[in-house]
Every structure is written in C-alpha cells, then in structure tokens.
Design an enzyme around this catalytic site. Sequence first.
Site, mmCIF file in Angstrom:
data_model
loop_
_atom_site.group_PDB
_atom_site.id
_atom_site.type_symbol
_atom_site.label_atom_id
_atom_site.label_comp_id
_atom_site.label_asym_id
_atom_site.label_seq_id
_atom_site.Cartn_x
_atom_site.Cartn_y
_atom_site.Cartn_z
ATOM 1 N N SER A 258 0.849 -1.185 0.000
ATOM 2 C CA SER A 258 0.000 0.000 0.000
ATOM 3 C C SER A 258 0.886 1.237 0.000
ATOM 4 C CB SER A 258 -0.860 0.054 1.274
ATOM 5 O OG SER A 258 -1.757 -1.017 1.342
ATOM 6 N N SER A 296 -3.603 -3.434 -2.367
ATOM 7 C CA SER A 296 -2.985 -2.153 -2.043
ATOM 8 C C SER A 296 -4.022 -1.149 -1.542
ATOM 9 C CB SER A 296 -2.306 -1.605 -3.311
ATOM 10 O OG SER A 296 -1.169 -0.843 -2.996
ATOM 11 N N ASP A 298 -4.045 2.432 -1.668
ATOM 12 C CA ASP A 298 -3.356 3.591 -2.243
ATOM 13 C C ASP A 298 -4.265 4.795 -2.067
ATOM 14 O OD1 ASP A 298 -1.558 1.671 -2.924
ATOM 15 O OD2 ASP A 298 -1.918 1.749 -5.071
#
Lengths: 380, 380, 380, 380
Positions: A258, A296, A298
């Site tokens: 991440s 992830s 993000d």
Amino acid sequence: MSRRFLALALILTLAAAAQSKPRARDLGVPFDGTPGPNNAITDVKGVEVGHTTLISGEGKLVVGKGPVRTGVTAIHPRGKASNDAVFAAWFTLNGNGEMTGTTWVEDSGFLNGPVMITNTHSVGVVRDAVIAWKVKHGGPDMEGYFWSLPVVAETWDGYLNDINGFHVRPEDAFHALDIAHTGAVEEGNVGGGTGMICNEFKGGIGTSSRVLDAKAGGYTVGVLVQCNYGARDQLRIAGINVGREIPEHTVFKEDIGSIIVIVATDAPLIPTQLKRIARKVSLGLGRNGSYSGDGSGDIFLAFSTANPGAVGPKSPHQLAMLPNDSLNPIFLATVQATEEAVINAMIAAETMKGVNDHEVIALPHDKLREVLKNHNRLAK
Amino acid sequence: MSRRFLALALILTLAAAAQSKPRARDLGVPFDGTPGPNNAITDVKGVEVGHTTLISGEGKLVVGKGPVRTGVTAIHPRGKASNDAVFAAWFTLNGNGEMTGTTWVEDSGFLNGPVMITNTHSVGVVRDAVIAWKVKHGGPDMEGYFWSLPVVAETWDGYLNDINGFHVRPEDAFHALDIAHTGAVEEGNVGGGTGMICNEFKGGIGTSSRVLDAKAGGYTVGVLVQCNYGARDQLRIAGINVGREIPEHTVFKEDIGSIIVIVATDAPLIPTQLKRIARKVSLGLGRNGSYSGDGSGDIFLAFSTANPGAVGPKSPHQLAMLPNDSLNPIFLATVQATEEAVINAMIAAETMKGVNDHEVIALPHDKLREVLKNHNRLAK
Amino acid sequence: MSRRFLALALILTLAAAAQSKPRARDLGVPFDGTPGPNNAITDVKGVEVGHTTLISGEGKLVVGKGPVRTGVTAIHPRGKASNDAVFAAWFTLNGNGEMTGTTWVEDSGFLNGPVMITNTHSVGVVRDAVIAWKVKHGGPDMEGYFWSLPVVAETWDGYLNDINGFHVRPEDAFHALDIAHTGAVEEGNVGGGTGMICNEFKGGIGTSSRVLDAKAGGYTVGVLVQCNYGARDQLRIAGINVGREIPEHTVFKEDIGSIIVIVATDAPLIPTQLKRIARKVSLGLGRNGSYSGDGSGDIFLAFSTANPGAVGPKSPHQLAMLPNDSLNPIFLATVQATEEAVINAMIAAETMKGVNDHEVIALPHDKLREVLKNHNRLAK
Amino acid sequence: MSRRFLALALILTLAAAAQSKPRARDLGVPFDGTPGPNNAITDVKGVEVGHTTLISGEGKLVVGKGPVRTGVTAIHPRGKASNDAVFAAWFTLNGNGEMTGTTWVEDSGFLNGPVMITNTHSVGVVRDAVIAWKVKHGGPDMEGYFWSLPVVAETWDGYLNDINGFHVRPEDAFHALDIAHTGAVEEGNVGGGTGMICNEFKGGIGTSSRVLDAKAGGYTVGVLVQCNYGARDQLRIAGINVGREIPEHTVFKEDIGSIIVIVATDAPLIPTQLKRIARKVSLGLGRNGSYSGDGSGDIFLAFSTANPGAVGPKSPHQLAMLPNDSLNPIFLATVQATEEAVINAMIAAETMKGVNDHEVIALPHDKLREVLKNHNRLAK
C-alpha cells in the site's frame, strides 16, 4: 517506560543520521523541477512532521511480545499550536486500506486537525488518541463542535512487525504529535514507516517538494509518503526498470502493499481543486511502475495551508482561489514530488530484520547508480 | 416555419395564462418557509428562464410526423448576456438519465453557460446547438478556451410525444435561449416539460423559491423541476397520500419516469457546498413520496450566482464563502422549494392528449383540496 | 467488573422489556408494506444483532467518571460463526460522521466482518477490538489476507454521556459481538443508541423490515438505524408534522445530530445495486422530515446475504444477480423500512437523564396518537 | 455525396496502409507483456471497431467550409448485430471533456450499445444518431425500455479542423457503426482521431492488447485510445524522456489536450471491478509522462464481454465473477496496454496540415529509435 526512552533515543539517532544520509538526488537519480530547501513536505510553511518509532525485540514472533517494528507519524498542517482547519480533499487509487475521517473531509472540504499514519491494526488506538490529545489541549474546535473525526491512515507491516500484538499506544500518538517539527524530515525506517516494504526493498517514509517559479505564483508543493507498495519487477526509477536489474532478495510474489500519500501546498486552492491534486498522485506512482495491486491501499490526501480561518466563523468571509487554468504547474509539481518521495523512502530505508528473522534489504545505492549509468540516466 | 409561429403563439398564450392560473399555495396546499416574489427560480437575481413549446398534430403516431408534444427549456444562471461562469455541482439520486457536461462541472466546480432541459432523444441536437449559439455570440469563454461542454438534461416524453421523430431542432434551442427572461416562470405543459407525466398526473415544469431571514443572511434559493417521475399510489402532498385517494386514470404500473431539478442560489457557496445542496434535493422528493424507481433519471444540479468572475482570470482572486455551519437554512430551503416545485408542476399542468390518443389527466384541484381538508391539512 | 455485570443485567432487563413494549405499528402509526415476523433487520436470514449498553452514574459530569450513557451495537451479516463476506455498498447523505472501513467496501464491493455502531469518540477502540476479536477467533479471512479493515460507525452522545471519558472498552465490543443473536432486536436506549437523541426526543436503535410478495421474488429487506438526528419542528410521522404539535422539552436549536442506517437483504444484488439501495435511504428520511443538517453524519450501508462464497476462492465462480428492472420493490421496501425504523427508535426509547442532569423526553405515545387522529391518520 | 465517397475512399486506403505501417513494437520500442494476435482492442472476442474519417479542403479556415480534419469512431462491445449490454464502469482522471451516457453506466453497471468517439463539437449529433440507428435497427432494448442513453466521448481537434463548422453528420455516425469490424484496427489519423495531437506530435487512434497466461485465466485485455493530450517536454517512451530529445516543431505551451481510453476484456468482471480497471488506466498514462493538465478531458471506460444476458430478463440469473484477488494480472495488463496504445497512436499518425496551414508533425521513427538506442532501451 524504558520502551519509550528507547524510542526517543532511536529517533534522536535517526534524526542525526538523517543529516548525513544521502538522498536520491545525492546519488545522481535525475528528477525534474526545483525542490524547496528541505526537499520535504515541511517546505510548505507551517507543516510539522513528527515520528514515534518503535523497534524492540528480535527473532521468533510471540504475539504481544514482538519483535516490534512499527510506529506513528503525525503531520500538523498548520503546526501543533493551531486549531484552524485547512481546505482538503482525498482520493483512492486502490481501496484496500483505511483513512479515517475522510467522509467529513469529502463533504466539508476541510481537514480539521493532524494527519496520522501508522500500521493497519493500530488505526483505532491512534484515532481515539487524537481526540484525547485535542480534548487535553483545550476547548471545542473552530467550528464550535465538541467532537472530532480524526484522519488516520495506515499500511500493513506484519511481515516485519508483530502487528497483532497491538504495540502502538495512545502515548505513542501523543509523542508524535508533540515532537512534530518544521525543517528536515526523517525518512526511511521511522514513524509509521518503520516496518514498511516498497517494491520488495525496505521502504517507509519519504518526502520531497517542488517550488514553482514566480510566473506560476512561486507556490510550494510538498509530498510525504508512507511507502509499502510494489512488486520488484515493476519498479522503475527515472524511467529505467531498475527492479529487474537488481533481482536479488525479493519478498513477495505480487504487489500486496500500500501507499499513503499526503500532499501539502500553500497555493490558494479550494477543495474541488485539491481533489484534482490528490488524483494526480497516481501519475507519479505510474512513473515509478506501480500497477496498484488488489491488496494495495493507495490513498491520497491533499491540503492547502492558504486561507487561514476559512472554516469559520459564522458569516461569509473572503478567501483566495487560484483559477483552474493556473493549476498545471501544481499538477506537474505533485507528480514530480510524488515520484521523488517514493524513491527517497527507499534510498533512506536501511536493511531490517523483523519477526521470525524476516529480512528486507535496502535498495543498494551503488547498484542503482550502476543501472542508471548503463542507461545514460545518471545525473552526476 | 409556421410550426415555429405556432410554437411562439402557444408560448404567448401560455405566458398570459400563467398569470391567472392558480398555484399550489393558491389552492391551500400548506408549505413551510417564505417564497420570493415570483415563488420561482428567477427570484435568484440574474436567473432567466425560457421555454420553446412544440405542440402539433393529434391521433395516431407516425414517426417523424407526430403528434408532437415536446420542447426545450433554457436557464441562464447570470442572464443571457453574461459570459461568466457560476460555481456549481451535481448529484444523481437515480441514474437512468442524461445530463451532459457534468464531468467538467464536477471537476472544475463551474457551470459555464446555460442549463438546457429537453426530451431524451433530443439531448444531442440541443447540446450542439448551445455551442453554435455560443459561437454565434462571440469569442472564447472567460477561461480562454475555444470549446465548450454544454449542460443538457432530459426526461422521456414518448408516451405523449413522437420522440423518435426528433422534432426538436437547433432553432428551438436558440429560441429558448433567446427569449429567456426574469420574472414569473411559465409552468406545466411548457418547454422541456411539455409532454411530461408526474405521479401519473400530467407533469412538466414547476418552480418555487425560498427567501432566508436576515439572520440567516437573507439569501434566496430557487428551484426549477422538469417533473416526469412517480407512481400514483406513492404520491404524497403535504404528507397526505393524495395519490391513493385520487386513483382514477393511472398510466403506468410502476415508477418509470424521471426528474431533473435545478437549484439556484445567491448565497456565496463553493462547489463542495453546492454538491451538498444538490444531494438534499432527495429529501424534498422523499417528502412527496418518491422512491426513485430503476427507470428514473433523477439528476440534480445546484449553482450559486455569487462570486462573479470566480472562474478567472489568471491570478489568485478573492471570493466569498459561507461557513459550513451556516448552511442549515439553505439545506432546509432547498428541501422545501423542491417539495413545492414538484406540486406546482402538477397544479399548473393541464390534461393532455398525445400520440395514439394517449391521455394523461391533470391533478384535479378540487379533489386535492377535498383530500387535504379531510386530513386537516388545508391551509385556507 | 461489576460495571460489566450491570451492563449485562441491563441488557437482559431491556430484552425482556422489548417483548412487551409497543412499537409504532402497535400504536396505530400507519405504514405501507408487509413487515417480516420480527419487523426487524434480523428477518433477513443469518443477520444477528447484539448490544452492549453502558449506563452508570448520574448528575454532574466528571470527565472519565461519568455519567455514562453509551454502548456498542454489533451486526453480523451472516452470523458470528461465519467468516464469509457479503456484497455491500455505502452512501453518505451528509458527511459529518465516521464509518471506518468504507474505502475497501467501496472498492472491493464486499463487507468482511461485522458492522459496529458506537459513540463518536469510541470508534477507534471498537475498530481495533474487532481485529483482536477476529485474531482470537482464528486464521486469515477468506481472501487469504492477514489483516482486516473493520466497519465501525458512530453518532455523538455527548449531551447525555461523558463522551470524553472514553468509557467503551475492547471487552464491550467483544461482548456485543459475542451475544449477538437472531430474532427480536432490542430498540431504543440500547447498544450504540443508548445516549442518542432523535428529533429532540429520546432516540437510539430502531429497526423494521419488509417482505416482498412472491411475484417480486419474496425477498426480505431489513433496516436498523442508530437514530440521533433531527429538529423537532421538522419531524413528520405518517406525513403529519407531529413535531410542531408536540413542542415541549426541545433540546437543540438546529439539526446537529446524525443517523447511521444499515440495510440488509437476501435479494441477490451486486455492489452496484446495493449502492443504489443505500442511496434510497435518503427518501425514507425525507418522509420523516429530515433536512440532514450540516452537523449530521448521515451514513448508510447496504449488504446482501445472497451469494455466499462470492469473495473467493481464486477462480471464476457463479453468482446470482437480480436484473436492475426488478429493483423497484426493493427500493420501495428500503424507503418504507427506513421510515418505520426511525419511528420505532423513538417509540421504544425512554426518557433519559444524563450528564449534568440533561434530560431528553421520550416521544409521548398518547399525544402522538392524538395528533395522528386529528389528521385522520391513525391506523387503529 | 462526393464527400462521403471521398471519406470511404480514404478509409479503404488507410485500411490498406494499416497493414504495412510499422507499429511501436516493430520499431523496437520495448513493452512488457504478451499482446494478442492483432495487438488491438479487437483481440477481445466480439469487439468491432469502425472509423469514419473526414478529410477535405486546405488552407485558410472558413467556418462551415473547412478545412475538415475530423471523424467518428464506433466500438461495438459485442458486435453490431448484438442488442445485449455489457457490464461497464468509467473513471475521470481529469474532467475537461465529455462522455455522455455515463450517469446510467455508473448507476446500472451496464453499457447498452456502442461507444462512439468524435470531436468536441459533434458529440450531440453523434449521440442522437446512435438513437436513430437503434430505432432503425429494431425494437426496444433488452431492458424493455424504448429509450437509450448513448455513450459518446470526444477530444478537441480545432487546431487542425474547422470544428465550429459542425461537419460530422448523422450519416457519418451510421457509417462508422455499419462498417465496424473485427480484426486489425486502423490507427493514427482515422475516425475520431483524425485531427488529434498527442504530446505535440500528430496523434489520433491507437490500440494494443495483452493476453494473460493460462494460470491467470488466459483472458484478453484490449485498449483503444483517442489520443490528444500531452506536452512534448513530458513525453516518456519506454521510460525515456524522448520528448526533450526531439524538441522540434512543438505546438502548444502547455498540456491542453485530452485522451479517451476504452478498455475491453473478456474476463468475467462485475462493474465494481471494471471501475478499478478504468482507474488503473491513469498508471499507464503516468508511465508515458502525462500530468493530465487542467484542459484535459481524460476519461476512461472499461467493459467486460463476459456474462452475456446479464442485463435481463426479469428473474435472478447466474453470472460469473473473478475474485478480487485474481485481478492483479488484469490491472497490470491494463497499464501495459494503455502505455502501448498511446505510443502506437503516435507511431501510426502521419504529419498533417489543417486549418490555416497549421502543421503537426508525426513522431519521427528514426529519431525515436536513435534516442532509445542511446539509452540502451531499443528492443531490437
């Protein structure tokens, strides 16, 4: 208690080290644009950053005992003494993560209080700690309400850290909030970034900034990342597939990490514009080869320190706003500073051993230079 | 050509009629809050509304020939002579509809040019016509660009209108743009609302406004709807299930219509705040019993006429902004004016026969009064 | 320790009371549609609800001591024993609130684990407690990851509760998770709803359900609210402005509360469809007169218990999906059950005294009946 | 009439040329991943692409007369004969553009009909033409409704084309729809891309595809771009700042263009997942150096041809869905195919002179190879 002293001692040591450690530019990695004096998010006036770094124990994982490789990072948009909000907005490129407080950021257009970053399983304790810290420091916020909705983000450090031991405590959050400072920002294995992994090299905290030329308004854009994403074979530095040319000691089979990205600017932008800034962060990650995997988180947040007092009081007040068609230099600065902050995180981070002797190597500086040189991409 | 003259004649007739027709308040339907002088979106200073109404033919549908029951409505936020943008935002409660231009409204925070409303199959011709009209009226817009992204919305009138005959022409859009005016707004079977159906009564254009008290800033909130949604058995007026007590002459088996709602205000709001306004429109529709069926295009746009010049030129400029915690009276006014505008549309609309002699009855005023009286809900 | 026993004793008492307390329908408030056997979210098979109610102390506020009027509510979509995710989506009508975990709900389309509701300042402790509870109950989740992003929502109870005393502890969250059950759901001053205020009457937890007829698929829609929003003078019950006719003992000057709404269904819906369901909740609140004030955290989450196993494992698998044009009965059921759940919360809640002897009265049942009768709106 | 013949003749010529023209890979530009047989969006089974290319006149601009350098591109997700919808989702990286029909794509999760791309001022005519084309080709759509909400996107070609002459006609849209075909796709100065400019080189239509290995499901991902964005000095090809090393004949001072990106796949994805795919397109543009300027309409749409019949009829039906944690190879393929499609557009496009003898040069193939070679980035 001694745990806390250890943390403090480590911080001081790391802070000292930060002065002497080379950054990506020092190694000749080429970047566009002009950074500010610290090449850090703190180049935006008022922004303060503090880290609490928790490192203790080694060897076999005993949940609740360690090894501990984690921490908390605090960012005060207007400094710890201010009770004033900033215009803000956020964006999610891939949502397998947490950033609390964003529902009100989205709807109000304001960020009220600090931004905190820690590990995935400590978001809660840090969140409530921010409220406790606010309660301790005085009355209701400028909006006149007696509650708050803290912004706390995370990435996952369970490969190196005893994440299910819940080692972050309220005092660790207080500490990061209290020691936050302007000036140079510690990078690498510090604060929330302590146990993080980036493109299968040791990752963590990285930062960078850009100063626009006078014609574009002379504004500053600063970026801070907690970098924990990426697959080695996708890593591009300065456009070169560096990851493939340094294939040793990989960690994972796919992109499961991440990245949290915080963008600060002193340009007078309203929330609609800050949302666009937050979205452009993706393009900086694209330059570095990210494909933003399913695992992830993000998540990006952008704020502007312009327009103090915009949140209140109860009557129409004046504020400044940059026209949309003046945003291009800020968009470009955001992309550039994001690109560089990620690389800075890897350059600063050092090889770390954590739970069950898992080891993650630092990006080797010499090999990086060698690869870039082979492609005529070394700046010096 | 004579078709156009007919349209014009009809408009003049309808405009005259508009003066004498009762509105919902005149019939004793109780509403909260204080409307402006016209109880219309045009109570927001600068706003102009124009309708082109196309009615011709009767009997059996011959695609391309008619019968024609359609039109175009134009709303100029700052009047037809202005080339200045307004802050704006939009929201979709149910997305089975079209409002072009919203991608840039969302990202820029500005509405640049008029808002147009027409039938589903004429959005394209009206959209390009707005560009042609802008080209004809002079240079690039205030942002310095030579292109534009018009906002054109629609609801479906194929039950009464030969919608696949594509009867709306560029000149019809020009006409609505050219004749738009301040003051009282024609309601019911006019403009884009000509062939619309609302809660299985004849629907169309409706409008209403609220003026805040001085303590709340004295701002005006105006709403205009093109009302084509709703199932009879769900219709609530003043909280009473009026639809069930007037069950005759229903049209459909479920809610397959749509509603476009435009909210105007002179309160100094930034786009983040206007998005919240647009979202609150849902609550007004909720009061009237809507459940926003799958076939519905319930799309709302809110704009503020404050802050002229906010879109440019290229340097930071000052603008006014109301604090978030002053928004409650504006939220409430939006809900109230939406509730009333929908009822006004049905009160003004008259029974219409269209393609294949499909007939949709007007909401019978006397029966409405009777039902409200039975529930002690008649204001006078 | 005794505090916990007290809580438990209270719960048992309240649960018993729940059997005998009248609900809105029992009082003759008219609602449309057919509820399930419990008229509760638990009518959706598999759904379990548990409350931890914390009530102690009285009189003057001493931060950290009390009085305490708060709690935690837990909702397991598939029962506490299941480790399987459900399709889910969320929507914000007004964002002055928190629901953690929504970034991943939005992007993945899944809710993985329980939904928790508590007070604003205890979201963090409850969030981390859910992770600890999961860790304690076994291995990684079905997605194969070793982390989780719990969904925890809140409303603010600081008018009655020592909110800055942080009285909710991890064990309180564990308790609500552990005792959650199917069948009748306790309403009013229980769980997260303990100290809540709704339309300036005592509020809290409320629930309702609808069962569709066989032609519409026979699906069940259940709603649970933690109701803390609303201004007295806006309150509509069954369309009647009940709030104005019962003006005594108001609390606030404007709408500063919040409402969390959880919608469950066994209809086979994909996340895109559940998002639409979540959005329709607004229309139910509109029926009750809400204008969703600036201070309100009006956050809604909808999930479907159909399609077990949809989250994994790693290969394409089959799932069921209802066509969009079959959604109308589900939309309508959502609006109706929301409308009723809010009224149920107020009907069940009892007058409460809290910090500094602040008192909030229960909605007086007799007066409510009287008002409805005056408007010919009493069902029996 | 002759205008049409000319257009047709041009298309045939270009189609023939398409066979022999080198593409980016042929020139040794290195890309990751395995393309399908056509390295085109049509590698996704069922997808058909058709272009109408309008080129006439030269020299001085006479609005309405020319020079004309524009066109229309049509993409049928399931081929022109199909009346079945596909799951779809969209995303905006920068919103200064138009893609009609997206409100219903967003809310329904379906794309019903073709995707059209043209110039900014011809979106309307193409939109209504799609409805007319549908009407002509038979009954209501599979959802049972008698209306449609076509998806039409645009970029601005006014530097080379008489855009205010509105040269695109309904027949041009019909033609693109009618001649759409599987197999190799014409690139460069064709269809909607005819007059487009990309990184200040001649741009237009480009396409690419990736085929996943069997372990990842063997799915195909295809991308088609109408490329009109970018500043020369930001252009990266294969990570190298090619734009700076070929500085001659620039056109603009900043990034004022746009890019439309359509992603097709046969992987069984639901709309939530397709939205994530659409968002990842940004990362491909990031690789090529985009900073997505304020004037850019960077709008992306992704659809899946799996699950035929998912849109209806009225009862729950079975569909296939790939688990989220199997998405990584598709995310990566999307990024890679986007990166390559943009370069393919520039490689295929040829130097063009348009209105007022404005000239935009093609990216010189030899110089590109030279620059890549200097950086050890030439694949062959």
